[in-house]
Every structure is written in C-alpha cells, then in structure tokens.
Design a protein around this motif. Structure first.
Motif, PDB file in Angstrom:
ATOM      1  N   LYS A   5     -14.074  19.495   0.431  1.00  0.00           N
ATOM      2  CA  LYS A   5     -12.834  20.028   0.997  1.00  0.00           C
ATOM      3  C   LYS A   5     -11.617  19.575   0.195  1.00  0.00           C
ATOM      4  N   MET A   6     -11.640  18.318  -0.280  1.00  0.00           N
ATOM      5  CA  MET A   6     -10.504  17.763  -1.015  1.00  0.00           C
ATOM      6  C   MET A   6     -10.561  18.080  -2.508  1.00  0.00           C
ATOM      7  N   GLY A   7     -11.660  18.700  -2.958  1.00  0.00           N
ATOM      8  CA  GLY A   7     -11.784  19.081  -4.356  1.00  0.00           C
ATOM      9  C   GLY A   7     -11.944  17.907  -5.304  1.00  0.00           C
ATOM     10  N   ILE A   8     -12.628  16.860  -4.850  1.00  0.00           N
ATOM     11  CA  ILE A   8     -12.825  15.655  -5.648  1.00  0.00           C
ATOM     12  C   ILE A   8     -14.097  15.806  -6.482  1.00  0.00           C
ATOM     13  N   SER A   9     -14.089  15.257  -7.688  1.00  0.00           N
ATOM     14  CA  SER A   9     -15.264  15.301  -8.543  1.00  0.00           C
ATOM     15  C   SER A   9     -16.301  14.280  -8.074  1.00  0.00           C
ATOM     16  N   TYR A  10     -17.522  14.728  -7.881  1.00  0.00           N
ATOM     17  CA  TYR A  10     -18.614  13.835  -7.487  1.00  0.00           C
ATOM     18  C   TYR A  10     -18.883  12.785  -8.565  1.00  0.00           C
ATOM     19  N   ARG A  11     -18.622  13.137  -9.836  1.00  0.00           N
ATOM     20  CA  ARG A  11     -18.930  12.234 -10.933  1.00  0.00           C
ATOM     21  C   ARG A  11     -18.095  10.953 -10.883  1.00  0.00           C
ATOM     22  N   ALA A  12     -16.992  10.988 -10.181  1.00  0.00           N
ATOM     23  CA  ALA A  12     -16.123   9.816 -10.108  1.00  0.00           C
ATOM     24  C   ALA A  12     -16.553   8.839  -9.019  1.00  0.00           C
ATOM     25  N   ILE A  13     -17.508   9.265  -8.179  1.00  0.00           N
ATOM     26  CA  ILE A  13     -17.859   8.470  -6.996  1.00  0.00           C
ATOM     27  C   ILE A  13     -19.316   8.033  -7.042  1.00  0.00           C
ATOM     28  N   THR A  14     -19.531   6.751  -6.767  1.00  0.00           N
ATOM     29  CA  THR A  14     -20.881   6.199  -6.679  1.00  0.00           C
ATOM     30  C   THR A  14     -21.284   6.070  -5.218  1.00  0.00           C
ATOM     31  N   ARG A  15     -22.517   6.473  -4.907  1.00  0.00           N
ATOM     32  CA  ARG A  15     -23.024   6.369  -3.534  1.00  0.00           C
ATOM     33  C   ARG A  15     -24.244   5.458  -3.511  1.00  0.00           C
ATOM     34  N   ASP A  49     -23.054  10.199   5.253  1.00  0.00           N
ATOM     35  CA  ASP A  49     -23.274  11.040   4.078  1.00  0.00           C
ATOM     36  C   ASP A  49     -22.765  12.463   4.261  1.00  0.00           C
ATOM     37  N   ALA A  50     -23.161  13.106   5.362  1.00  0.00           N
ATOM     38  CA  ALA A  50     -22.805  14.511   5.572  1.00  0.00           C
ATOM     39  C   ALA A  50     -21.300  14.682   5.703  1.00  0.00           C
ATOM     40  N   VAL A  51     -20.649  13.765   6.428  1.00  0.00           N
ATOM     41  CA  VAL A  51     -19.202  13.852   6.644  1.00  0.00           C
ATOM     42  C   VAL A  51     -18.449  13.638   5.335  1.00  0.00           C
ATOM     43  N   ILE A  52     -18.827  12.603   4.588  1.00  0.00           N
ATOM     44  CA  ILE A  52     -18.125  12.305   3.333  1.00  0.00           C
ATOM     45  C   ILE A  52     -18.354  13.401   2.303  1.00  0.00           C
ATOM     46  N   GLU A  53     -19.570  13.913   2.213  1.00  0.00           N
ATOM     47  CA  GLU A  53     -19.853  14.977   1.251  1.00  0.00           C
ATOM     48  C   GLU A  53     -19.030  16.229   1.539  1.00  0.00           C
ATOM     49  N   GLN A  54     -18.929  16.599   2.811  1.00  0.00           N
ATOM     50  CA  GLN A  54     -18.119  17.762   3.183  1.00  0.00           C
ATOM     51  C   GLN A  54     -16.651  17.523   2.879  1.00  0.00           C
ATOM     52  N   THR A  55     -16.177  16.294   3.103  1.00  0.00           N
ATOM     53  CA  THR A  55     -14.769  15.970   2.859  1.00  0.00           C
ATOM     54  C   THR A  55     -14.464  15.958   1.372  1.00  0.00           C
ATOM     55  N   ILE A  56     -15.405  15.467   0.552  1.00  0.00           N
ATOM     56  CA  ILE A  56     -15.238  15.495  -0.902  1.00  0.00           C
ATOM     57  C   ILE A  56     -15.074  16.935  -1.392  1.00  0.00           C
ATOM     58  N   THR A  84      -9.296   9.649  10.062  1.00  0.00           N
ATOM     59  CA  THR A  84      -9.892  10.895   9.586  1.00  0.00           C
ATOM     60  C   THR A  84     -10.665  10.620   8.301  1.00  0.00           C
ATOM     61  N   PRO A  85     -11.683  11.434   7.994  1.00  0.00           N
ATOM     62  CA  PRO A  85     -12.414  11.256   6.733  1.00  0.00           C
ATOM     63  C   PRO A  85     -11.511  11.393   5.517  1.00  0.00           C
ATOM     64  N   GLU A  86     -10.504  12.279   5.600  1.00  0.00           N
ATOM     65  CA  GLU A  86      -9.570  12.457   4.487  1.00  0.00           C
ATOM     66  C   GLU A  86      -8.787  11.171   4.230  1.00  0.00           C
ATOM     67  N   ALA A  87      -8.323  10.543   5.314  1.00  0.00           N
ATOM     68  CA  ALA A  87      -7.577   9.284   5.177  1.00  0.00           C
ATOM     69  C   ALA A  87      -8.486   8.185   4.637  1.00  0.00           C
ATOM     70  N   LEU A  88      -9.743   8.190   5.070  1.00  0.00           N
ATOM     71  CA  LEU A  88     -10.703   7.189   4.603  1.00  0.00           C
ATOM     72  C   LEU A  88     -10.936   7.315   3.096  1.00  0.00           C
ATOM     73  N   LEU A  89     -11.195   8.533   2.630  1.00  0.00           N
ATOM     74  CA  LEU A  89     -11.418   8.750   1.205  1.00  0.00           C
ATOM     75  C   LEU A  89     -10.177   8.426   0.377  1.00  0.00           C
ATOM     76  N   SER A  90      -9.010   8.745   0.925  1.00  0.00           N
ATOM     77  CA  SER A  90      -7.766   8.485   0.206  1.00  0.00           C
ATOM     78  C   SER A  90      -7.557   6.992  -0.028  1.00  0.00           C
ATOM     79  N   ALA A  96     -13.487  -0.248   4.049  1.00  0.00           N
ATOM     80  CA  ALA A  96     -13.009   0.521   5.203  1.00  0.00           C
ATOM     81  C   ALA A  96     -14.093   1.453   5.718  1.00  0.00           C
ATOM     82  N   ALA A  97     -13.920   1.861   6.975  1.00  0.00           N
ATOM     83  CA  ALA A  97     -14.728   2.892   7.624  1.00  0.00           C
ATOM     84  C   ALA A  97     -13.822   3.563   8.646  1.00  0.00           C
ATOM     85  N   LEU A  98     -14.265   4.666   9.213  1.00  0.00           N
ATOM     86  CA  LEU A  98     -13.455   5.332  10.233  1.00  0.00           C
ATOM     87  C   LEU A  98     -13.219   4.392  11.400  1.00  0.00           C
TER      88      LEU A  98
END
Length: 231
Positions: free
Chosen positions: A186-196, A177-184, A157-163, A133-135
């Motif tokens: 904002k949503m309080g998600i652990s970076y360690r769980a996500i691979t980029r 990158d900038a949008v997803i990092e800010q959304t992560i 929305t980026p929140e819906a995308l990450l969800s 998926a993408a926006l």
C-alpha cells in the motif's frame, strides 16, 4: 466507529426459556481495522475475520452487533462490560485475567522487520540497546515488554509502525506477516530494503469476558462447536 447489527430468527432449535438462559438477546463484539483480516470499505465491514465470526454466529442463529473501534478500546470495553468480547485476538496472560478465548478462527505469523540483515534479535545486547516497536495494544506489543525489549513507541496503525522503522526511530518492528506485507504494498515500499525474520505463529480467536461466560455458561461451548463448522 462502525457498527453492524444483525437479528437472526431461531429455527426453534432452542425453547424460548432455554434461549433466554443460554444466550444474550444480542451478542456485542468489538474489533479493530486490521487489514487484511478485517476492514471497512464504503462503510461495510469486510475481511476473513468478519466472515469467520459471521459464519459462526449464523450457525448458532445468534443475533449480534459488531463494532469497529480502536484495539485498546475494544479490549477495555470488554474488560468493563460494555462489550461481550473482542476479535481477532491471540492469547496472552493479561487478557486471560478478565476474558476467555474461543477456539481458533484464524492464524497469524509473527516476524521481525528491519532495514538491517545483521541484527541478532534474540541477543541480550539487542534487547537492551535497540528500540523496537509493535502496534500499541497488540499481543506483540505486550510480548516485547514482557521479554525485556526496549519498547516505548505507541503506533496505532500499520502505516505508523512501518514509518517508525523507515525513519530510523526504531531499529526493528515486530508485526503480523499478512498485515505488514499488505501495508508495504500500500505504501509502495521496496521489499528489497526490508529484512524479515520469522518469530512464531499464533492462533487467533474471540475473547469473551469472564462475566459474560459466567452469565451464559453454555455459550462458549456452543460457539466453539459452531466454529468447527466454519473452518
């Protein structure tokens, strides 16, 4: 929907006749809420994307109106002529059918984000079997379709995308990158769980409708010259 209007007095740089021919009385540009590039705070449009566009139009002494709306609507309104253009946007062939892009005002970096560190995003198996998926309405969404990926979701929305990724509805998302990092954050998600995994970088500019460019043939050249002063 948020609208900002600004009237700027010309300092006699152009004669009234030349101004009427080369410039619209008021430039109409549409954009989307796309943090951190552009967003609303207490009813005020903010962000580096807004600042860049305002700088260019200030250099040009061009009156304008900025409207914040849904991204697909911003593009459609430009295509049908109710807006002169939209921003910030990366280049693609679909947009080129009805609009012309300015010189870059900013840059975005595209990356895959997933919960797996073993995915081969370029493999034929991944493309044919894994939903991604993408926006919706973004260049990334059309790029996925064009390149044969399985993309049916339409997050706006980026929140819906990450969800979608976090809930396992898709195997990976393609994002800025900038949008997803800010959304992560904002949503309080652990970076360690996500691979980029980095895909590429893309310049961002303003797309003006071809009808507008034909009506004001010198405008885009003047806009690009002013843009160089705002870098």
């Amino acid at each position: 929907m948020c609208v900002i209007s600004l009237c700027v007095l010309s300092l006699c740089v152009f004669s009234p006749g030349a101004m009427a021919y080369n410039r619209p009385e008021r430039l109409l540009l549409a954009t989307q809420a796309w943090f951190p590039y552009q967003y609303q705070e207490n009813g005020v449009m903010k962000g580096p994307g807004i600042d860049k566009v305002k700088c260019v139009l200030r250099v040009m002494a061009q009156p304008y109106q900025l409207t914040m709306t849904k991204w697909d609507r911003a593009q459609l309104q430009t295509e049908v002529g109710s807006q002169h253009g939209f921003f910030l946007a990366s280049h693609n062939s679909k947009r080129d059918e009805y609009a012309v892009s300015s010189e870059p005002l900013a840059e975005q970096k595209w990356s895959w984000f997933s919960l797996s560190d073993a995915a081969d995003f370029n493999s034929a198996m991944f493309q044919s079997q894994v939903e991604v998926a993408a926006l919706f309405g973004s260049n990334k969404w059309y790029w996925l379709q064009k390149n044969g990926y399985q993309v049916t979701k339409k997050p706006r929305t980026p929140e819906a995308l990450l969800s979608l990724m976090l809930n396992g509805d898709v195997g990976a998302i393609l994002g800025n990158d900038a949008v997803i990092e800010q959304t992560i954050q904002k949503m309080g998600i652990s970076y360690r769980a996500i691979t980029r995994t980095r895909v590429k970088s893309q310049p961002l500019g303003v797309y003006f409708s071809k009808t507008f460019v034909q009506q004001y043939p010198r405008f885009l050249t003047e806009f690009n010259l002013a843009a160089r002063q705002c870098r």
